[in-house]
Design an enzyme around this catalytic site. Structure first.
Site, PDB file in Angstrom:
ATOM      1  N   GLY A  89     -16.553 -78.453  55.740  1.00  0.00           N
ATOM      2  CA  GLY A  89     -15.092 -78.513  55.580  1.00  0.00           C
ATOM      3  C   GLY A  89     -14.487 -79.495  56.561  1.00  0.00           C
ATOM      4  O   GLY A  89     -15.152 -79.954  57.491  1.00  0.00           O
ATOM      5  N   ASP A 124     -13.752 -79.444  68.590  1.00  0.00           N
ATOM      6  CA  ASP A 124     -12.379 -79.456  69.107  1.00  0.00           C
ATOM      7  C   ASP A 124     -11.373 -80.039  68.110  1.00  0.00           C
ATOM      8  O   ASP A 124     -10.180 -80.082  68.381  1.00  0.00           O
ATOM      9  CB  ASP A 124     -12.311 -80.235  70.437  1.00  0.00           C
ATOM     10  CG  ASP A 124     -12.769 -81.682  70.289  1.00  0.00           C
ATOM     11  OD1 ASP A 124     -13.078 -82.096  69.150  1.00  0.00           O
ATOM     12  OD2 ASP A 124     -12.827 -82.392  71.307  1.00  0.00           O
ATOM     13  N   GLY A 125     -11.884 -80.539  66.977  1.00  0.00           N
ATOM     14  CA  GLY A 125     -10.981 -81.092  65.965  1.00  0.00           C
ATOM     15  C   GLY A 125     -10.419 -82.459  66.323  1.00  0.00           C
ATOM     16  O   GLY A 125      -9.552 -82.985  65.633  1.00  0.00           O
ATOM     17  N   ASP A 250     -22.170 -84.438  52.210  1.00  0.00           N
ATOM     18  CA  ASP A 250     -20.731 -84.309  52.485  1.00  0.00           C
ATOM     19  C   ASP A 250     -20.104 -85.671  52.768  1.00  0.00           C
ATOM     20  O   ASP A 250     -18.882 -85.792  52.833  1.00  0.00           O
ATOM     21  CB  ASP A 250     -20.487 -83.365  53.672  1.00  0.00           C
ATOM     22  CG  ASP A 250     -21.281 -83.765  54.896  1.00  0.00           C
ATOM     23  OD1 ASP A 250     -22.524 -83.744  54.816  1.00  0.00           O
ATOM     24  OD2 ASP A 250     -20.672 -84.112  55.919  1.00  0.00           O
TER      25      ASP A 250
HETATM   26  P1  AMP Z   1     -19.198 -86.060  60.163  1.00  0.00           P
HETATM   27  O1  AMP Z   1     -20.544 -86.166  60.789  1.00  0.00           O
HETATM   28  O2  AMP Z   1     -18.103 -86.782  60.907  1.00  0.00           O
HETATM   29  O3  AMP Z   1     -19.205 -86.390  58.707  1.00  0.00           O
HETATM   30  O4  AMP Z   1     -18.793 -84.529  60.294  1.00  0.00           O
HETATM   31  C1  AMP Z   1     -19.576 -83.484  59.823  1.00  0.00           C
HETATM   32  C2  AMP Z   1     -18.802 -82.197  59.915  1.00  0.00           C
HETATM   33  O5  AMP Z   1     -18.491 -81.901  61.279  1.00  0.00           O
HETATM   34  C3  AMP Z   1     -17.476 -82.202  59.184  1.00  0.00           C
HETATM   35  O6  AMP Z   1     -17.253 -80.903  58.723  1.00  0.00           O
HETATM   36  C4  AMP Z   1     -16.511 -82.551  60.291  1.00  0.00           C
HETATM   37  O7  AMP Z   1     -15.200 -82.155  59.975  1.00  0.00           O
HETATM   38  C5  AMP Z   1     -17.084 -81.768  61.432  1.00  0.00           C
HETATM   39  N1  AMP Z   1     -16.704 -82.327  62.744  1.00  0.00           N
HETATM   40  C6  AMP Z   1     -17.124 -83.492  63.297  1.00  0.00           C
HETATM   41  N2  AMP Z   1     -16.584 -83.660  64.502  1.00  0.00           N
HETATM   42  C7  AMP Z   1     -15.791 -82.580  64.738  1.00  0.00           C
HETATM   43  C8  AMP Z   1     -14.959 -82.158  65.830  1.00  0.00           C
HETATM   44  N3  AMP Z   1     -14.823 -82.887  66.925  1.00  0.00           N
HETATM   45  N4  AMP Z   1     -14.309 -80.976  65.693  1.00  0.00           N
HETATM   46  C9  AMP Z   1     -14.445 -80.231  64.589  1.00  0.00           C
HETATM   47  N5  AMP Z   1     -15.205 -80.550  63.560  1.00  0.00           N
HETATM   48  C10 AMP Z   1     -15.884 -81.722  63.620  1.00  0.00           C
HETATM   49 MG    MG Z   2     -18.214 -86.526  57.168  1.00  0.00          MG
END
Ligand code: AMP
Ligand code: MG
Length: 484
Positions: A89, A124-125, A250
């Protein structure tokens, strides 16, 4: 907040009309000291945004809690990450809204790094300034290269500190996409929602992204359409030496747009096993693995669609398998066409495929630069003073190739094809790092001039000459992190 500021986007939201299982309404965090570091006026114009000053974007974001016309959502999805299935998500992204242009084109406008959501898990979002600047640069670079990609509208430094290995500056990226539904969104629907909800997502995706699908088996047709779009996109990556680095399901979009630029990079020296991501220890997402991985991801998509392909599971599996089995022929044909075009051939005759394969084989053995080598064929004089030679072993190949080109296509015609398929500029890793490291310190001059070059990467500009060549040896040891 006055009406003017609310009107930057022409929001008309449809995703939030899906069942609530697919999203959560979330407000972005407040930005203590926002400052726009980059703003994409061209994109703003293309999208017909009513904006003439990036400060208007900051004002808009700050006013969201009081602005009833904006209802941001975090979308639900799952995904196979490095082959393992996980619930994910939007952990740090928000869909601000769907912007409609006057010719009824719909674009998702998304924030990245805007704070925690119910999907954040332990995160941390937030996002670091460097990683959002990198996403901005690469998305615009792929777009400039003619490869379907998310676009970047702005990077806003938030004034907040984000903690990774060390304290970093936080930032929010505003990006746009034709759509942010992923293979992982369907996996979420299949494994965490009901079949009715899965069907609702299918109908939504078809109506929005592939409206030509009207009758017959919608699920199979969507699978075929996504396969075509994704192959088209991948051919662009293979043509330019792009290594995405995290081809998880994803990060695989239904629209066939490249997005989520984390540990990605362009290959300098040609080798099929090239990968740059420090988290990809086994090179799962290496350059030449990308087609195999895409096929694998599409098979996960097919699995998610099974209940909608046919009520009888055995039939459904058979139909899905038949569709996925078309991948190799489809990809191979497009890949061949593209590789031949890179050496100036559009009407192949016997022996051409071998000619192209031979060239790649020589590049691999002699560790030659992928981008330069193709340009060298057309512009050997240009490379005379650049310390770039293909060497004696290529002489024979070159003779054969010249003979072939003169024989059939004609040199002028061949060169005009090569010009369109072979960029001069790619974001070279050394210069990307340099530009990003300066930009996070507030000096965006190199970053901006790089963006400028990458708008027209097929045109040689002598003023930009210096960013054509990485310092020797740099790429061989270059690794990049998600640096999220
Ligand atoms: P990504 O590798 O950027 O495609 O992210 C994979 C998953 O990790 C996705 O669900 C992102 O929303 C989540 N995510 C990545 N970095 C963060 C963060 N700093 N805080 C919360 N969720 C994260
Ligand atoms: Mg991603």
């Amino acid at each position: 907040m006055n009406q003017q500021k609310q009107m930057i986007f022409n929001f008309n939201n449809s995703y939030a009309k899906l069942h609530k299982v697919f999203y959560h309404t979330v407000l972005p965090d407040n930005m203590p000291q926002p400052e726009t570091l980059v703003f994409n006026q061209n994109l703003a114009t293309e999208l017909e945004l009513k904006i003439n000053n990036p400060q208007q974007l900051i004002d808009l974001l700050n006013q969201i809690p009081n602005n009833k016309t904006i209802n941001p959502i975090a979308t639900a999805y799952a995904g196979h990450q490095f082959a393992y299935f996980t619930m994910l998500g939007d952990g740090r992204a928000l869909l601000l809204g769907e912007h409609l242009t006057t010719d009824h084109k719909r674009f998702d406008i998304q924030l990245k790094g805007s704070g925690r959501t119910p999907y954040s898990r332990g995160g941390d979002g937030k996002a670091t300034l460097k990683s959002m600047l990198k996403e901005y640069l690469f998305s615009e670079a792929l777009h400039g290269l003619g490869i379907p990609s998310s676009r970047s509208l702005a990077v806003i430094a938030t004034g907040q500190t984000v903690y990774r290995e060390t304290a970093r500056q936080g930032a929010v990226l505003i990006r746009s996409m034709e759509g942010q539904i992923r293979v992982g969104t369907f996996e979420f629907a299949r494994y965490y929602a009901s079949t009715q909800q899965l069907e609702q997502l299918l109908n939504y995706a078809v109506k929005r992204h592939y409206p030509e699908i009207q009758n017959g088996n919608k699920a199979i047709q969507l699978l075929q359409s996504v396969m075509s779009s994704q192959i088209e996109m991948l051919i662009g990556w293979m043509r330019t030496g792009f290594v995405h680095g995290v081809m998880n399901t994803d990060n695989t979009s239904i629209t066939g747009e490249s997005f989520d630029y984390g540990p990605c990079a362009f290959m300098g020296i040609y080798h099929p096993d090239t990968f740059f991501s420090s988290i990809d220890q086994k090179g799962r997402y290496a350059f030449a693995n990308q087609p195999k991985i895409l096929k694998w991801n599409l098979a996960r998509f097919a699995e998610a669609l099974l209940p909608l392909i046919h009520k009888n599971q055995d039939h459904a599996v058979k139909m899905a398998t038949e569709t996925i089995n078309q991948f190799d022929d489809c990809f191979d044909q497009k890949f061949q066409e593209m590789m031949l075009a890179k050496i100036g051939i559009q009407q192949p005759i016997d022996g051409d495929v071998e000619l192209a394969q031979d060239f790649l084989r020589l590049l691999k053995i002699h560790r030659k630069d992928f981008t330069h080598s193709f340009n060298y064929l057309r512009l050997p004089d240009f490379y005379k003073n650049k310390d770039f030679i293909l060497g004696a072993e290529f002489v024979q190949w070159l003779q054969k190739w010249k003979h072939r080109i003169n024989f059939n296509e004609g040199k002028g015609h061949a060169f005009s094809i090569m010009e369109r398929y072979n960029p001069f500029y790619i974001p070279r890793n050394y210069f990307v790092e340099e530009a990003l490291n300066l930009a996070v310190k507030g000096d965006t001059e190199k970053f901006n001039s790089m963006l400028q070059i990458l708008k027209m990467p097929y045109w040689y500009d002598s003023e930009m000459d210096n960013s054509l060549f990485d310092p020797p040896g740099f790429d061989e040891h270059f690794k990049t992190t998600c640096g999220t």
